[in-house]
Scaffold this motif. Structure first.
Motif, PDB file in Angstrom:
ATOM      1  N   LYS A 138      31.355  40.443  32.097  1.00 12.96           N
ATOM      2  CA  LYS A 138      30.776  40.889  33.256  1.00 12.96           C
ATOM      3  C   LYS A 138      31.422  42.241  33.339  1.00 12.96           C
ATOM      4  O   LYS A 138      30.713  43.238  34.007  1.00 12.96           O
ATOM      5  CB  LYS A 138      30.783  40.148  34.482  1.00 12.96           C
ATOM      6  CG  LYS A 138      29.650  38.965  34.416  1.00 12.96           C
ATOM      7  CD  LYS A 138      29.823  38.211  35.629  1.00 12.96           C
ATOM      8  CE  LYS A 138      28.724  36.984  35.932  1.00 12.96           C
ATOM      9  NZ  LYS A 138      27.496  37.511  35.639  1.00 12.96           N
ATOM     10  N   TYR A 139      32.841  42.468  33.192  1.00 14.59           N
ATOM     11  CA  TYR A 139      33.436  43.560  33.618  1.00 14.59           C
ATOM     12  C   TYR A 139      33.483  44.481  32.430  1.00 14.59           C
ATOM     13  O   TYR A 139      33.264  45.946  32.225  1.00 14.59           O
ATOM     14  CB  TYR A 139      34.805  43.306  33.983  1.00 14.59           C
ATOM     15  CG  TYR A 139      35.692  44.537  34.071  1.00 14.59           C
ATOM     16  CD1 TYR A 139      35.200  45.376  35.277  1.00 14.59           C
ATOM     17  CD2 TYR A 139      36.798  44.920  33.506  1.00 14.59           C
ATOM     18  CE1 TYR A 139      36.240  46.528  35.760  1.00 14.59           C
ATOM     19  CE2 TYR A 139      37.666  45.905  33.971  1.00 14.59           C
ATOM     20  CZ  TYR A 139      37.351  46.881  34.927  1.00 14.59           C
ATOM     21  OH  TYR A 139      37.764  47.925  35.149  1.00 14.59           O
ATOM     22  N   VAL A 140      34.021  44.024  31.052  1.00 17.06           N
ATOM     23  CA  VAL A 140      34.486  44.917  30.081  1.00 17.06           C
ATOM     24  C   VAL A 140      32.899  45.167  29.423  1.00 17.06           C
ATOM     25  O   VAL A 140      32.609  46.419  29.257  1.00 17.06           O
ATOM     26  CB  VAL A 140      35.218  44.263  29.084  1.00 17.06           C
ATOM     27  CG1 VAL A 140      35.321  45.029  27.791  1.00 17.06           C
ATOM     28  CG2 VAL A 140      36.599  44.018  29.611  1.00 17.06           C
ATOM     29  N   LEU A 141      32.139  44.319  29.090  1.00 17.23           N
ATOM     30  CA  LEU A 141      30.980  44.647  28.429  1.00 17.23           C
ATOM     31  C   LEU A 141      29.894  44.909  29.401  1.00 17.23           C
ATOM     32  O   LEU A 141      28.853  45.680  29.268  1.00 17.23           O
ATOM     33  CB  LEU A 141      30.565  43.382  27.558  1.00 17.23           C
ATOM     34  CG  LEU A 141      31.418  42.876  26.413  1.00 17.23           C
ATOM     35  CD1 LEU A 141      30.748  41.846  25.661  1.00 17.23           C
ATOM     36  CD2 LEU A 141      31.622  44.200  25.534  1.00 17.23           C
ATOM     37  N   ASN A 186      39.183  36.362  42.040  1.00 14.53           N
ATOM     38  CA  ASN A 186      39.188  37.197  43.398  1.00 14.53           C
ATOM     39  C   ASN A 186      39.109  38.763  43.030  1.00 14.53           C
ATOM     40  O   ASN A 186      39.764  39.780  43.512  1.00 14.53           O
ATOM     41  CB  ASN A 186      40.623  36.999  43.950  1.00 14.53           C
ATOM     42  CG  ASN A 186      40.555  35.524  44.491  1.00 14.53           C
ATOM     43  OD1 ASN A 186      39.776  35.003  44.633  1.00 14.53           O
ATOM     44  ND2 ASN A 186      41.803  35.339  44.511  1.00 14.53           N
ATOM     45  N   ASN A 187      37.911  38.923  42.294  1.00 15.64           N
ATOM     46  CA  ASN A 187      37.528  40.391  41.605  1.00 15.64           C
ATOM     47  C   ASN A 187      36.033  40.792  41.970  1.00 15.64           C
ATOM     48  O   ASN A 187      35.242  39.764  42.139  1.00 15.64           O
ATOM     49  CB  ASN A 187      37.792  40.693  40.250  1.00 15.64           C
ATOM     50  CG  ASN A 187      39.229  40.082  39.936  1.00 15.64           C
ATOM     51  OD1 ASN A 187      40.163  41.001  40.289  1.00 15.64           O
ATOM     52  ND2 ASN A 187      39.392  39.046  39.230  1.00 15.64           N
ATOM     53  N   THR A 188      35.864  41.830  41.991  1.00 17.33           N
ATOM     54  CA  THR A 188      34.482  42.471  42.362  1.00 17.33           C
ATOM     55  C   THR A 188      33.530  41.850  41.593  1.00 17.33           C
ATOM     56  O   THR A 188      32.239  41.887  41.537  1.00 17.33           O
ATOM     57  CB  THR A 188      34.572  43.914  42.704  1.00 17.33           C
ATOM     58  OG1 THR A 188      35.094  44.609  41.494  1.00 17.33           O
ATOM     59  CG2 THR A 188      35.569  44.351  43.789  1.00 17.33           C
ATOM     60  N   TRP A 189      33.877  42.103  40.246  1.00 12.97           N
ATOM     61  CA  TRP A 189      32.892  41.578  39.280  1.00 12.97           C
ATOM     62  C   TRP A 189      32.598  39.820  38.972  1.00 12.97           C
ATOM     63  O   TRP A 189      31.663  39.611  38.314  1.00 12.97           O
ATOM     64  CB  TRP A 189      33.360  41.982  37.832  1.00 12.97           C
ATOM     65  CG  TRP A 189      34.710  41.660  37.271  1.00 12.97           C
ATOM     66  CD1 TRP A 189      35.104  40.219  36.823  1.00 12.97           C
ATOM     67  CD2 TRP A 189      35.872  42.308  37.610  1.00 12.97           C
ATOM     68  NE1 TRP A 189      36.381  40.141  36.673  1.00 12.97           N
ATOM     69  CE2 TRP A 189      37.133  41.208  36.918  1.00 12.97           C
ATOM     70  CE3 TRP A 189      36.217  43.284  38.116  1.00 12.97           C
ATOM     71  CZ2 TRP A 189      38.386  41.791  37.057  1.00 12.97           C
ATOM     72  CZ3 TRP A 189      37.672  43.747  37.948  1.00 12.97           C
ATOM     73  CH2 TRP A 189      38.473  42.832  37.757  1.00 12.97           C
ATOM     74  N   ASN A 190      33.283  39.198  39.795  1.00 11.06           N
ATOM     75  CA  ASN A 190      33.113  37.826  39.468  1.00 11.06           C
ATOM     76  C   ASN A 190      31.945  37.322  40.472  1.00 11.06           C
ATOM     77  O   ASN A 190      31.629  37.961  41.505  1.00 11.06           O
ATOM     78  CB  ASN A 190      34.591  37.007  40.156  1.00 11.06           C
ATOM     79  CG  ASN A 190      35.690  37.031  39.311  1.00 11.06           C
ATOM     80  OD1 ASN A 190      36.775  37.524  39.642  1.00 11.06           O
ATOM     81  ND2 ASN A 190      35.531  36.953  37.992  1.00 11.06           N
ATOM     82  N   SER A 203      49.664  41.168  37.854  1.00  8.31           N
ATOM     83  CA  SER A 203      48.757  40.121  37.684  1.00  8.31           C
ATOM     84  C   SER A 203      47.783  40.088  36.979  1.00  8.31           C
ATOM     85  O   SER A 203      47.022  41.221  37.025  1.00  8.31           O
ATOM     86  CB  SER A 203      48.402  39.589  39.081  1.00  8.31           C
ATOM     87  OG  SER A 203      47.542  38.397  38.875  1.00  8.31           O
ATOM     88  N   LEU A 204      47.470  39.434  35.844  1.00  2.83           N
ATOM     89  CA  LEU A 204      46.344  39.637  35.054  1.00  2.83           C
ATOM     90  C   LEU A 204      44.816  39.661  35.495  1.00  2.83           C
ATOM     91  O   LEU A 204      44.699  38.799  36.322  1.00  2.83           O
ATOM     92  CB  LEU A 204      46.159  38.629  33.779  1.00  2.83           C
ATOM     93  CG  LEU A 204      47.596  38.966  32.798  1.00  2.83           C
ATOM     94  CD1 LEU A 204      47.377  37.658  31.806  1.00  2.83           C
ATOM     95  CD2 LEU A 204      47.638  40.110  32.107  1.00  2.83           C
ATOM     96  N   PRO A 205      43.975  40.587  35.484  1.00  2.00           N
ATOM     97  CA  PRO A 205      42.734  40.682  36.158  1.00  2.00           C
ATOM     98  C   PRO A 205      41.883  39.479  35.793  1.00  2.00           C
ATOM     99  O   PRO A 205      40.861  39.202  36.667  1.00  2.00           O
ATOM    100  CB  PRO A 205      42.154  42.029  35.714  1.00  2.00           C
ATOM    101  CG  PRO A 205      42.831  42.398  34.538  1.00  2.00           C
ATOM    102  CD  PRO A 205      44.216  41.799  34.551  1.00  2.00           C
ATOM    103  N   TRP A 206      42.151  38.599  34.632  1.00  2.00           N
ATOM    104  CA  TRP A 206      41.364  37.666  34.459  1.00  2.00           C
ATOM    105  C   TRP A 206      41.760  36.332  34.729  1.00  2.00           C
ATOM    106  O   TRP A 206      41.545  35.152  34.204  1.00  2.00           O
ATOM    107  CB  TRP A 206      40.737  37.777  33.116  1.00  2.00           C
ATOM    108  CG  TRP A 206      42.192  37.465  32.149  1.00  2.00           C
ATOM    109  CD1 TRP A 206      42.789  36.474  31.382  1.00  2.00           C
ATOM    110  CD2 TRP A 206      42.697  38.823  31.489  1.00  2.00           C
ATOM    111  NE1 TRP A 206      43.964  37.004  30.853  1.00  2.00           N
ATOM    112  CE2 TRP A 206      43.756  38.457  30.645  1.00  2.00           C
ATOM    113  CE3 TRP A 206      42.243  40.132  31.571  1.00  2.00           C
ATOM    114  CZ2 TRP A 206      44.641  39.320  29.910  1.00  2.00           C
ATOM    115  CZ3 TRP A 206      43.116  40.998  30.767  1.00  2.00           C
ATOM    116  CH2 TRP A 206      44.251  40.681  29.863  1.00  2.00           C
ATOM    117  N   ALA A 207      42.968  36.471  35.731  1.00  2.00           N
ATOM    118  CA  ALA A 207      43.700  35.115  36.203  1.00  2.00           C
ATOM    119  C   ALA A 207      43.128  34.423  37.256  1.00  2.00           C
ATOM    120  O   ALA A 207      43.451  33.217  37.348  1.00  2.00           O
ATOM    121  CB  ALA A 207      45.192  35.424  36.476  1.00  2.00           C
TER     122      ALA A 207
END
Length: 329
Positions: free
Chosen positions: A121-124, A77-81, A70-74
């Motif tokens: 928020k995650y990559v940059l 429900n992620n810690t960086w959101n 599953s793509l992480p930007w789909a």
């Protein structure tokens, strides 16, 4: 801008390189007073090369991140959101809203898509302001090191190694763009985005910023005034038809940009429809278009991880294709 600026510069540079069979510095022996132009073009190419490799490193990060079920930007429900992240199925319904009612050029929104938050928020991991330096992104440093290593390994083999992959690098993106366009047109709001793309705003022709942006686009897309065209054309046969090249290459280049615009604005129309904002306010210009808009479309495709891997593989290939020609001389 293409006819009166891009094509003449393009023709002049490939003519110089092909006739003299010299690089961007030594070619100016024909007029020593202009030798500073060769040195300046090398400096400009060096700066552009630094920027290109950063973009390539982002592409490598996304390509590796796509190797999952599953793509992480789909989703959100992620810690960086953050609490402002709203997925496609979570936007508040508003049956009375229509994108045609949007007339604000500076409409603000406090909600963000998963693709936006993944990139920013995650990559940059962008900080709150210039007074906050933020943390060092080891992930980007590692990807950047890999990108520079690949550039080094390819260029030590010489310019002959570049031609071996040019057909694949040139043709593969059209298949990916077509697949993304078909998928994008199936999204809600895509037609609104296409209409926005094709509707001329004649009053903007009086805005100097529009002409400045057009010049930047032409200079960047054709790689004029950076020395690369002179260097590459110096390997042409002396009898090569440069007039044909100076007409066909810029036209194909700009036609490809127009074609990719349909893909971008189809997804922008979808994002505007989902976020209930104006199309002009959906995504920022620059890298955000590649790493926010396209991932939105990819996340909606069947077998999304596979398509995402292929797309960012294409982005990396295109980036390296430009980077090799910029850095080798």
């Amino acid at each position: 801008m293409l006819v009166f600026v891009g094509m003449p510069f393009f023709f002049m540079e490939i003519a110089l390189g092909q006739y003299a069979s010299l690089g961007p510095i030594t070619v100016w022996k024909l007029s020593p007073v202009f030798q500073g132009l060769g040195l300046a073009s090398i400096c400009v190419s060096g700066l552009i090369g630094l920027y290109y490799n950063v973009i390539i490193s982002y592409g490598l990060i996304y390509m590796v991140a796509s190797m999952t079920k599953s793509l992480p930007w789909a989703n959100c429900n992620n810690t960086w959101n953050s609490d402002d992240c709203v997925g496609a199925t979570e936007w508040p319904a508003d049956s009375t809203w229509s994108i045609e009612d949007c007339n604000s050029s500076n409409q603000a929104t406090n909600t963000y898509t998963p693709a936006e938050e993944y990139f920013y928020k995650y990559v940059l991991n962008i900080s709150d302001g210039a007074d906050d330096a933020g943390d060092i992104q080891l992930m980007i440093i590692g990807a950047l090191a890999v990108a520079w290593l690949i550039v080094f390994l390819v260029l030590i083999k010489g310019v002959g190694s570049l031609g071996k992959v040019v057909y694949f690098v040139a043709i593969f993106p059209y298949f990916m763009l077509t697949a993304l366009l078909i998928q994008g047109m199936l999204l809600d709001g895509a037609i609104d985005g296409i209409k926005y793309y094709l509707t001329p705003q004649w009053d903007l022709l009086a805005d100097s910023k529009v002409w400045r942006d057009a010049a930047v686009q032409i200079f960047y897309s054709l790689s004029v005034c950076t020395g690369g065209l002179i260097a590459m054309s110096s390997f042409n046969k002396f009898e090569n038809n440069i007039r044909r090249d100076a007409i066909m290459i810029p036209i194909i280049n700009c036609a490809t940009s127009i074609y990719s615009g349909f893909v971008i604005f189809a997804v922008l129309g979808f994002m505007a429809n989902e976020k209930r904002v104006c199309i002009a306010d959906v995504a920022e210009q620059g890298p955000g278009l590649v790493f926010v808009v396209y991932p939105e479309a990819l996340a909606k495709m069947p077998v999304a991880p596979l398509w995402s891997i292929l797309f960012f593989f294409m982005v990396v290939l295109l980036g390296f294709g430009s980077q090799f020609s910029i850095m080798w001389f």
